[in-house]
Design a protein around this motif. Structure first.
Motif, PDB file in Angstrom:
ATOM      1  N   ASP A  29     -21.884 105.530 -82.756  1.00 47.01           N
ATOM      2  CA  ASP A  29     -21.590 104.431 -82.128  1.00 47.01           C
ATOM      3  C   ASP A  29     -20.966 103.295 -83.062  1.00 47.01           C
ATOM      4  OD1 ASP A  29     -21.525 105.557 -79.393  1.00 47.01           O
ATOM      5  OD2 ASP A  29     -23.622 104.586 -79.073  1.00 47.01           O
ATOM      6  N   SER A  30     -21.705 103.068 -83.994  1.00 50.39           N
ATOM      7  CA  SER A  30     -21.487 102.119 -85.187  1.00 50.39           C
ATOM      8  C   SER A  30     -20.491 102.507 -85.702  1.00 50.39           C
ATOM      9  CB  SER A  30     -22.568 101.940 -85.895  1.00 50.39           C
ATOM     10  OG  SER A  30     -23.096 102.874 -86.579  1.00 50.39           O
ATOM     11  N   VAL A  31     -20.287 103.777 -86.153  1.00 57.87           N
ATOM     12  CA  VAL A  31     -19.099 104.313 -86.741  1.00 57.87           C
ATOM     13  C   VAL A  31     -17.914 103.947 -85.937  1.00 57.87           C
ATOM     14  CG1 VAL A  31     -18.003 106.232 -87.745  1.00 57.87           C
ATOM     15  CG2 VAL A  31     -20.472 105.836 -88.135  1.00 57.87           C
ATOM     16  N   THR A  75     -14.033  89.827 -89.153  1.00 57.80           N
ATOM     17  CA  THR A  75     -15.396  89.295 -89.036  1.00 57.80           C
ATOM     18  C   THR A  75     -16.193  90.417 -88.266  1.00 57.80           C
ATOM     19  OG1 THR A  75     -15.165  88.446 -86.788  1.00 57.80           O
ATOM     20  CG2 THR A  75     -14.979  86.708 -88.850  1.00 57.80           C
ATOM     21  N   LEU A  76     -15.564  91.464 -87.613  1.00 49.75           N
ATOM     22  CA  LEU A  76     -16.171  92.378 -86.724  1.00 49.75           C
ATOM     23  C   LEU A  76     -16.907  93.491 -87.380  1.00 49.75           C
ATOM     24  CD1 LEU A  76     -13.479  92.712 -83.867  1.00 49.75           C
ATOM     25  CD2 LEU A  76     -15.516  91.259 -84.195  1.00 49.75           C
ATOM     26  N   PRO A  77     -16.462  94.262 -88.399  1.00 50.80           N
ATOM     27  CA  PRO A  77     -16.758  95.484 -88.645  1.00 50.80           C
ATOM     28  C   PRO A  77     -18.392  95.567 -89.519  1.00 50.80           C
ATOM     29  CG  PRO A  77     -15.197  95.022 -90.129  1.00 50.80           C
ATOM     30  CD  PRO A  77     -15.303  93.949 -89.111  1.00 50.80           C
ATOM     31  N   TRP A  78     -18.607  94.403 -90.151  1.00 52.82           N
ATOM     32  CA  TRP A  78     -19.780  94.368 -90.942  1.00 52.82           C
ATOM     33  C   TRP A  78     -20.948  94.745 -90.245  1.00 52.82           C
ATOM     34  CZ3 TRP A  78     -16.592  95.389 -94.535  1.00 52.82           C
ATOM     35  CH2 TRP A  78     -15.386  94.517 -94.474  1.00 52.82           C
ATOM     36  N   GLU A  79     -21.396  94.207 -89.295  1.00 53.60           N
ATOM     37  CA  GLU A  79     -22.506  94.468 -88.394  1.00 53.60           C
ATOM     38  C   GLU A  79     -22.993  95.904 -88.227  1.00 53.60           C
ATOM     39  OE1 GLU A  79     -23.440  93.066 -84.368  1.00 53.60           O
ATOM     40  OE2 GLU A  79     -21.246  93.062 -84.242  1.00 53.60           O
ATOM     41  N   ALA A  80     -21.920  96.806 -88.163  1.00 54.05           N
ATOM     42  CA  ALA A  80     -21.856  98.212 -87.764  1.00 54.05           C
ATOM     43  C   ALA A  80     -22.562  98.684 -88.996  1.00 54.05           C
ATOM     44  CB  ALA A  80     -20.540  98.569 -87.119  1.00 54.05           C
ATOM     45  N   PHE A  81     -22.274  98.330 -90.284  1.00 54.94           N
ATOM     46  CA  PHE A  81     -23.072  98.938 -91.080  1.00 54.94           C
ATOM     47  C   PHE A  81     -24.389  98.799 -91.521  1.00 54.94           C
ATOM     48  CE2 PHE A  81     -18.498  98.754 -92.331  1.00 54.94           C
ATOM     49  CZ  PHE A  81     -18.306  99.991 -92.887  1.00 54.94           C
ATOM     50  N   THR A  82     -25.064  98.057 -90.730  1.00 52.13           N
ATOM     51  CA  THR A  82     -26.425  97.559 -90.934  1.00 52.13           C
ATOM     52  C   THR A  82     -27.166  98.289 -90.057  1.00 52.13           C
ATOM     53  OG1 THR A  82     -26.353  95.505 -89.773  1.00 52.13           O
ATOM     54  CG2 THR A  82     -25.860  95.276 -91.994  1.00 52.13           C
TER      55      THR A  82
END
Length: 150
Positions: A29-31, A75-82
């Protein structure tokens, strides 16, 4: 009738279970979330680039609309990498993202800052200022791709 790319990607982004605050139910889902965000960034970037290259007529109002979108989208994609397990969810990100997450995140912050500078330049309606700000934005984007994207 074919739906505009922006509509398709926004619907995908908003309808996925990944878009529940920062709660992702699975790494995949994060991907999907980050890929959708990057697709929107790419779309808005390409439109500005096409205008600056002269491939389509320059439209200062359209540039402003795209720059406004980029100021938010970056500002959106970065949290999905954590998200735990995100590195195993698939996608085009290199393993270096998670080995150097701090550097990767700081590059994301720089991209968002560059997008704000682009928005400011677009607000001025000065094409030369837009070109300069877009150049900085695009160079930062490419540098991150070179380092962190397959």
């Amino acid at each position: 009738m074919k739906k505009p790319l922006l509509t398709v990607v926004l619907v995908s982004l908003l309808s996925t279970s990944a878009f529940a605050g920062s709660a992702f139910t699975e790494a995949k889902d994060s991907v999907k979330y980050r890929q959708s965000a990057f697709q929107l960034i790419r779309h808005n970037m390409a439109d500005i680039a096409d205008m600056l290259k002269g491939d389509v007529s320059y439209d200062a109002e359209r540039v402003n609309k795209r720059a406004t979108a980029l100021a938010t989208l970056t500002t959106l994609p970065w949290e999905a990498f954590t998200v735990p397990g995100a590195e195993q969810g698939g996608g085009d990100a290199k393993a270096a993202v998670w080995k150097n997450l701090s550097d990767f995140q700081s590059r994301g912050e720089k991209l968002a800052t560059d997008a704000l500078a682009l928005k400011s330049a677009a607000d001025s309606m000065d094409q030369a200022e837009v070109r300069k700000a877009f150049g900085s934005f695009a160079r930062n984007c490419k540098a991150c791709h070179d380092e962190y994207k397959n």
